[in-house]
Design an enzyme around this catalytic site. Structure first.
Site, mmCIF file in Angstrom:
data_model
loop_
_atom_site.group_PDB
_atom_site.id
_atom_site.type_symbol
_atom_site.label_atom_id
_atom_site.label_comp_id
_atom_site.label_asym_id
_atom_site.label_seq_id
_atom_site.Cartn_x
_atom_site.Cartn_y
_atom_site.Cartn_z
ATOM 1 N N LYS A 29 0.839 -1.195 0.000
ATOM 2 C CA LYS A 29 0.000 0.000 0.000
ATOM 3 C C LYS A 29 0.878 1.252 0.000
ATOM 4 O O LYS A 29 0.657 2.184 -0.778
ATOM 5 C CB LYS A 29 -0.899 -0.037 1.241
ATOM 6 C CG LYS A 29 -2.113 0.834 1.166
ATOM 7 C CD LYS A 29 -2.986 0.637 2.395
ATOM 8 C CE LYS A 29 -3.854 -0.611 2.304
ATOM 9 N NZ LYS A 29 -4.527 -0.940 3.574
ATOM 10 N N ARG A 99 -3.394 2.921 8.490
ATOM 11 C CA ARG A 99 -3.669 1.765 7.635
ATOM 12 C C ARG A 99 -2.503 0.789 7.668
ATOM 13 O O ARG A 99 -1.357 1.185 7.499
ATOM 14 C CB ARG A 99 -3.879 2.232 6.187
ATOM 15 C CG ARG A 99 -4.644 3.527 6.082
ATOM 16 C CD ARG A 99 -4.605 4.116 4.680
ATOM 17 N NE ARG A 99 -5.283 3.295 3.691
ATOM 18 C CZ ARG A 99 -5.283 3.564 2.394
ATOM 19 N NH1 ARG A 99 -4.612 4.616 1.927
ATOM 20 N NH2 ARG A 99 -5.913 2.777 1.555
ATOM 21 N N GLY A 108 -6.596 -10.141 7.772
ATOM 22 C CA GLY A 108 -6.133 -10.567 9.082
ATOM 23 C C GLY A 108 -5.280 -9.513 9.737
ATOM 24 O O GLY A 108 -5.064 -9.535 10.935
ATOM 25 N N MET A 110 -4.563 -5.511 10.919
ATOM 26 C CA MET A 110 -5.464 -4.566 11.553
ATOM 27 C C MET A 110 -6.304 -3.836 10.504
ATOM 28 O O MET A 110 -5.792 -3.380 9.490
ATOM 29 C CB MET A 110 -4.701 -3.539 12.377
ATOM 30 C CG MET A 110 -5.660 -2.695 13.227
ATOM 31 S SD MET A 110 -4.923 -1.210 13.909
ATOM 32 C CE MET A 110 -5.090 -0.086 12.521
ATOM 33 N N ARG A 355 -3.346 -1.146 -6.606
ATOM 34 C CA ARG A 355 -2.511 -2.349 -6.577
ATOM 35 C C ARG A 355 -2.916 -3.194 -7.774
ATOM 36 O O ARG A 355 -4.001 -3.007 -8.322
ATOM 37 C CB ARG A 355 -2.721 -3.132 -5.290
ATOM 38 C CG ARG A 355 -4.160 -3.558 -5.115
ATOM 39 C CD ARG A 355 -4.381 -4.229 -3.788
ATOM 40 N NE ARG A 355 -5.799 -4.159 -3.448
ATOM 41 C CZ ARG A 355 -6.314 -4.481 -2.279
ATOM 42 N NH1 ARG A 355 -5.546 -4.881 -1.323
ATOM 43 N NH2 ARG A 355 -7.602 -4.405 -2.074
ATOM 44 N N HIS A 471 -16.167 -8.918 0.802
ATOM 45 C CA HIS A 471 -15.115 -9.770 1.360
ATOM 46 C C HIS A 471 -15.189 -11.175 0.755
ATOM 47 O O HIS A 471 -14.203 -11.723 0.279
ATOM 48 C CB HIS A 471 -15.265 -9.840 2.885
ATOM 49 C CG HIS A 471 -14.280 -10.741 3.551
ATOM 50 N ND1 HIS A 471 -14.541 -12.065 3.827
ATOM 51 C CD2 HIS A 471 -13.006 -10.514 3.941
ATOM 52 C CE1 HIS A 471 -13.481 -12.602 4.388
ATOM 53 N NE2 HIS A 471 -12.524 -11.689 4.473
ATOM 54 N N SER A 780 14.740 -41.283 -11.969
ATOM 55 C CA SER A 780 13.575 -40.458 -11.742
ATOM 56 C C SER A 780 13.541 -40.195 -10.247
ATOM 57 O O SER A 780 13.578 -41.138 -9.450
ATOM 58 C CB SER A 780 12.317 -41.188 -12.203
ATOM 59 O OG SER A 780 11.192 -40.427 -11.842
ATOM 60 N N CYS A 847 9.261 -37.427 -10.359
ATOM 61 C CA CYS A 847 7.913 -37.984 -10.466
ATOM 62 C C CYS A 847 7.135 -37.900 -9.161
ATOM 63 O O CYS A 847 6.027 -38.386 -9.069
ATOM 64 C CB CYS A 847 7.975 -39.424 -10.960
ATOM 65 S SG CYS A 847 8.832 -40.509 -9.813
ATOM 66 N N TYR A 867 12.936 -33.487 -17.384
ATOM 67 C CA TYR A 867 11.482 -33.359 -17.375
ATOM 68 C C TYR A 867 10.936 -33.360 -15.958
ATOM 69 O O TYR A 867 11.625 -33.769 -15.018
ATOM 70 C CB TYR A 867 10.828 -34.496 -18.180
ATOM 71 C CG TYR A 867 10.972 -35.851 -17.540
ATOM 72 C CD1 TYR A 867 10.039 -36.295 -16.602
ATOM 73 C CD2 TYR A 867 12.033 -36.691 -17.863
ATOM 74 C CE1 TYR A 867 10.182 -37.529 -15.997
ATOM 75 C CE2 TYR A 867 12.175 -37.932 -17.273
ATOM 76 C CZ TYR A 867 11.243 -38.342 -16.331
ATOM 77 O OH TYR A 867 11.390 -39.552 -15.719
HETATM 78 P P1 ADP Z 1 -7.856 -2.247 3.318
HETATM 79 O O1 ADP Z 1 -6.469 -2.733 3.214
HETATM 80 O O2 ADP Z 1 -8.717 -3.079 4.171
HETATM 81 O O3 ADP Z 1 -8.447 -1.914 2.005
HETATM 82 P P2 ADP Z 1 -7.531 0.553 3.597
HETATM 83 O O4 ADP Z 1 -6.585 1.247 4.475
HETATM 84 O O5 ADP Z 1 -7.228 0.593 2.176
HETATM 85 O O6 ADP Z 1 -7.750 -0.889 4.142
HETATM 86 O O7 ADP Z 1 -8.861 1.271 3.792
HETATM 87 C C1 ADP Z 1 -10.065 1.069 4.367
HETATM 88 C C2 ADP Z 1 -11.024 2.074 3.725
HETATM 89 O O8 ADP Z 1 -10.738 3.381 4.198
HETATM 90 C C3 ADP Z 1 -10.879 2.146 2.225
HETATM 91 O O9 ADP Z 1 -12.137 2.329 1.650
HETATM 92 C C4 ADP Z 1 -10.029 3.356 2.009
HETATM 93 O O10 ADP Z 1 -10.214 3.927 0.772
HETATM 94 C C5 ADP Z 1 -10.477 4.262 3.154
HETATM 95 N N1 ADP Z 1 -9.435 5.188 3.556
HETATM 96 C C6 ADP Z 1 -8.204 4.890 3.978
HETATM 97 N N2 ADP Z 1 -7.488 5.997 4.219
HETATM 98 C C7 ADP Z 1 -8.290 7.033 3.956
HETATM 99 C C8 ADP Z 1 -8.129 8.441 3.984
HETATM 100 N N3 ADP Z 1 -6.973 8.977 4.360
HETATM 101 N N4 ADP Z 1 -9.169 9.196 3.643
HETATM 102 C C9 ADP Z 1 -10.340 8.635 3.270
HETATM 103 N N5 ADP Z 1 -10.565 7.329 3.207
HETATM 104 C C10 ADP Z 1 -9.543 6.518 3.550
HETATM 105 MG MG MG Z 2 -7.847 -0.701 0.735
#
Ligand code: ADP
Ligand code: MG
Ligand code: MG
Length: 890
Positions: A29, A99, A108, A110, A355, A471, A780, A847, A867
């Site tokens: 990210k 984030r 899994g 946070m 991504r 999800h 083999s 094998c 192979y």
């Molecule tokens: P995940 O990895 O679970 O996608 P994210 O950090 O990308 O977690 O984000 C969770 C949600 O919060 C996403 O919809 C993201 O776009 C939103 N979000 C994250 N940071 C910001 C921010 N600075 N301003 C507005 N929305 C945010």
């Molecule tokens: Mg996200």
């Protein structure tokens, strides 16, 4: 120079340090946020704490370094300056999100905390500065709930319940109907909940909030959920996660604000069309959480679906046009389909994430082939791009189009493929039932990260709520599980463990079938048909074949498997086990007579009757494999595996042989072994009862000669002696086989080519490979047994402790799934070297199961094997993996 622990992005930040765009340092990210900012896309400013800092923190016993504290303070100043607001300012506060972001996206970890920096004072400032009190209190209640849940560990159900009651009291249906006072009242209640649960008030100090969240991200790397996910996906435990702290932008500032997720191409089909969902006046995960039904991105998609609420293209045309421009820039920049998150704040577009998007195998193939045609990538890159294991999804049966379907309802086609099984209503049950060998379909209202183990155990997933980016949909696509999401006609009664689909009453344990390609949910088990390699799949395979060096064979022992494997491109048989021919019901009595015979004459009598049967087996296989090499392993398992147990079996046998039951039972008892894996098996059988291998060799040669006579083309039999430890064993048995060959050739008046070689499956054989190669024309690598005998671990008994070993990092992966390259791999490498030294043209192959595992295949390329051999369904996977291995080596 010490390496930086924190990197700033956005505004006038300097993005030139390559470490900042390196996922191993900044996480996926963080690296992509920096990348987007550096190419001039609108990214809210922020900073990334490196994964290295997470690892250090965990090693130091959950302690922040002084270095980190200083760097974070400096980075925060950058954000404040760029936005023009101060963190904790009661008049006009800067708010941030915190984030997590590991090297690869990892459920899994946070959950993101939004709106951090709000407290009882700053919320007032936010209301004034934005001129929107509703927005300010809405943001505050979101923050308290999220922070309490993910950082303070308070059950989020308590907050949801309070919100539900508040809405009910007011007679509201949607969250958006709540006014400023309503949210404010709810905040007061939330504060009471926190105080009750925590024994102290919600933290008001914004710096305490921030460090609490950073700590929670670091700690989440070692959460149970994260560990499970890592184990399922072979992610090492020592990567750590980065933390991204970023200025908030607000999608919940009224009707000109929105939040959304999108793909630059359709992740299910691969079609070149913008694809996504958005929600007006919403924040963060609202779109994926299924709180309101999201709206379409494009007008075309909305019209196709016959939906009413305006698409983003129609409702926010300027922001949409900007988004489309960003899509194109991103694809050109990354040369791949992107999965993005965005927010529109009062008409202005902000990019929050990009991504490379997860995609179905079908979409992966289509995009790879399309992008070559578009000139975005070349054939090599296309071959590199497709995950061989993902092809598994396409290599399995699909629903028979001619079969009758009793369709109960149709939901969203969230992840393609056919799945049938018994309904289970929770993840633990799914795991339990699957553990005892049942096929199950996990049916949930919606899924969450707690359900991952159940989704993994299930054949398919059905949810009542949630869109194509829910999800369930995302995780199912990633796992290659068929999934139908958002099937609104499904209602579940958890208490009675019953459910209703449309008008049909069902209960846990009833069978249903899902078609993830159409979204159909059907009653009962619908029959399936075999897949074929056509279209984009075929095209990519042709490119892969051009690039690979190793041949790909199959492990097969029936004509049907051989035919299937050839359709999948197998270039020979790498392992034909002959024991199943002995186990067959019609022959088992003869086999038992042979084993229990008192002397050679008795054994020969039984073997004589088995000969025509064996010859027929081989003839059928050789007809399919004419012209190709076929490695046939002579009988391997210990004889006692064939023995009768039941009294009536002994009685039948007594009738057939004229020997007494007691006598037969005593003979059977004599064959008992304490450790059959290391007992009287493999070539030890051939040495002690040469007539068995004689019969098998005769059957092989007679069959080859017959096929040559009838079709003009013979296969190349490669007769493989199992479990050889010494050169002498192989010498004795090779002489026996040569003798039989000469006898058969004389009888039928023709000769065919053949090879005699051995399986390398004992450490001694690997060590003595130089010697053994004097007697064998090929090796083999039987890496299943070689792994068992090298590790001293019995595969069938390993289940009990292997997962613990993988958890504790003793083995990076299950060594029976992916070759233990470090250890067992050394034996393979050494045997290959020593074998070649003696016999430069020795044929080398693998094998074991590992022949279908991409990581092991890469190793085989490195060692220079000729192979790999894989089960029929894995042949295309092996072809692609072999090409990727060759590319990597080049
Ligand atoms: P995940 O990895 O679970 O996608 P994210 O950090 O990308 O977690 O984000 C969770 C949600 O919060 C996403 O919809 C993201 O776009 C939103 N979000 C994250 N940071 C910001 C921010 N600075 N301003 C507005 N929305 C945010
Ligand atoms: Mg996200
Ligand atoms: Mg999330």
């Amino acid at each position: 120079m010490t390496l930086k622990t924190v990197y700033v992005f956005g505004g006038n930040a300097d993005h030139s340090d390559p470490r900042q765009k390196d996922k191993t340092v900044a996480g996926g990210k963080g690296a992509n946020l920096a990348e987007m900012a550096s190419i001039g896309l609108p990214v809210p400013p922020g900073f990334t704490i490196t994964t290295e800092e997470c690892v250090r923190y965990l090693q130091d016993g959950a302690d922040f370094s002084d270095d980190l504290r200083t760097a974070v303070a400096a980075a925060l100043t950058h954000v404040e300056a760029t936005v023009g607001k101060r963190f904790g300012d009661a008049a006009d506060p800067l708010l941030v999100s915190v984030r997590s972001g590991a090297r690869v996206s990892m459920p899994g970890m946070m959950d993101t905390v939004l709106n951090l920096g709000l407290n009882d004072a700053t919320v007032q400032g936010l209301a004034t500065s934005s001129g929107d009190a509703r927005f300010a209190w809405d943001s505050y209640r979101r923050f308290i709930q999220m922070y309490s849940d993910v950082v303070l560990g308070i059950d989020h159900g308590l907050f949801e319940e309070a919100l539900e009651i508040a809405k009910e009291d007011k007679g509201f249906y949607n969250d958006t109907e709540m006014a400023a006072e309503d949210w404010q009242a709810l905040v007061a209640e939330y504060n009471t909940i926190v105080a009750d649960e925590l024994g102290r008030p919600f933290p008001q100090d914004v710096h305490e909030q921030l460090w609490g969240a950073i700590r929670a991200v670091f700690d989440s790397w070692d959460s149970d959920r994260a560990k499970v996910y890592r184990r399922l996906n072979d992610i090492p435990g020592d990567w750590g996660t980065a933390v991204n702290v970023q200025a908030m932008v607000f999608g919940n500032m009224g009707e000109t604000s929105a939040t959304g997720v999108a793909f630059t191409r359709d992740p299910a089909t691969g079609n070149r069309a913008y694809y996504g969902e958005y929600l007006i006046n919403a924040q963060g995960e609202d779109v994926v959480a299924g709180i309101r039904t999201p709206q379409y991105l494009t007008k075309a998609a909305r019209e196709t679906a016959g939906a009413k609420p305006l698409s983003m293209e129609e409702a926010l045309p300027d922001a949409y046009a900007e988004l489309a421009r960003v899509f194109d820039l991103l694809e050109l920049h990354y040369k791949d389909m992107q999965d993005i998150e965005f927010t529109v704040e009062r008409g202005k577009l902000w990019m929050l994430q990009t991504r490379s998007g997860k995609r179905t195998a079908k979409a992966a193939l289509k995009m790879a082939v399309d992008m070559v045609a578009e000139g975005l990538i070349d054939e090599r890159e296309a071959v590199r791009r497709v995950d061989p294991m993902a092809l598994d999804q396409l290599l399995h049966p699909t629903l028979d189009p001619k079969a009758e379907r009793n369709v109960l309802t149709t939901g969203l086609p969230a992840s393609p493929g056919a799945a049938a099984g018994k309904i289970v209503l929770d993840a633990d049950t799914a795991e339990q039932w699957a553990g005892r060998g049942e096929k199950v379909i996990l049916v949930r209202v919606e899924t969450s990260p707690e359900d991952i183990h159940g989704m993994h155990a299930a054949q398919g997933i059905l949810t009542a709520r949630g869109g194509m980016t829910s999800h369930a949909a995302v995780v199912a696509r990633g796992m290659g599980r068929p999934c139908v999401s958002g099937a609104g006609a499904v209602s579940i009664d958890r208490a009675t463990r019953k459910l209703r689909i449309g008008s049909t009453e069902l209960k846990e344990g009833d069978a249903i079938t899902l078609d993830g390609a159409t979204g159909q949910v059907m009653l009962g088990i619908v029959p399936t048909v075999e897949p074929e390699l056509a279209g984009d799949f075929g095209t990519l395979m042709v490119w892969a074949d051009k690039l690979r060096r190793m041949k790909v064979r199959t492990n097969a022992e029936t004509p049907d498997d051989c035919r299937m494997a050839r359709q999948f491109g197998a270039e020979g048989i790498g392992l034909c086990r002959t024991e199943h021919m002995f186990f067959e019901a019609s022959r088992i009595s003869l086999v038992r007579q042979m084993i229990l015979a008192d002397d050679e004459a008795g054994r020969r009598r039984a073997l004589e009757q088995l000969l025509p049967e064996q010859r027929a087996d081989f003839t059928a296989i050789f007809e399919v494999m004419a012209g190709l090499p076929c490695t046939i392993r002579l009988l391997d398992p210990p004889l006692h595996e064939f023995l009768p147990h039941a009294d009536e079996d002994f009685a039948d046998l007594a009738d057939a042989t004229g020997l007494g039951v007691d006598h037969l039972k005593r003979r059977a008892g004599e064959l008992h072994e304490f450790n059959p894996m290391l007992g009287h098996r493999g070539c030890r059988l051939g040495i002690t009862y040469p007539e068995i291998y004689e019969m098998q060799a005769r059957a092989i040669f007679e069959a080859v000669c017959a096929v040559k006579a009838s079709s003009g083309e013979a296969p190349l039999p490669e007769i493989m002696i199992p479990l050889v430890a010494t050169k002498r064993e192989l010498a004795i048995l090779r002489a026996l086989i040569d003798r039989v060959a000469e006898a058969v050739f004389a009888e039928v008046g023709t000769r065919v080519e053949y090879l005699v070689g051995t399986m390398i499956e004992l450490p001694r054989a690997a060590l003595m490979a130089g010697d053994i190669a004097e007697e064998g024309a090929f090796f083999s690598f039987g890496t299943n047994d070689l792994t068992q005998t090298t590790l001293g671990v019995s595969r069938d008994d390993a289940a009990r402790f292997l997962s613990v070993y993988v958890d504790k990092g003793i083995f990076p992966r299950d060594p029976f799934v992916s070759l233990d390259i470090e250890g067992v791999g050394q034996l393979v490498e050494l045997a290959a070297e020593r074998g070649r030294a003696t016999r430069p043209d020795i044929k080398l192959g693998i094998c074991g199961e590992h022949g279908g595992d991409p990581a092991s295949i890469a190793f085989c390329e490195k060692v220079g094997l000729d192979y790999v051999s894989a089960s029929p369904y894995r042949v295309p996977i092996a072809r692609l993996a072999a090409a990727q291995a060759a590319l990597k080596k080049a």
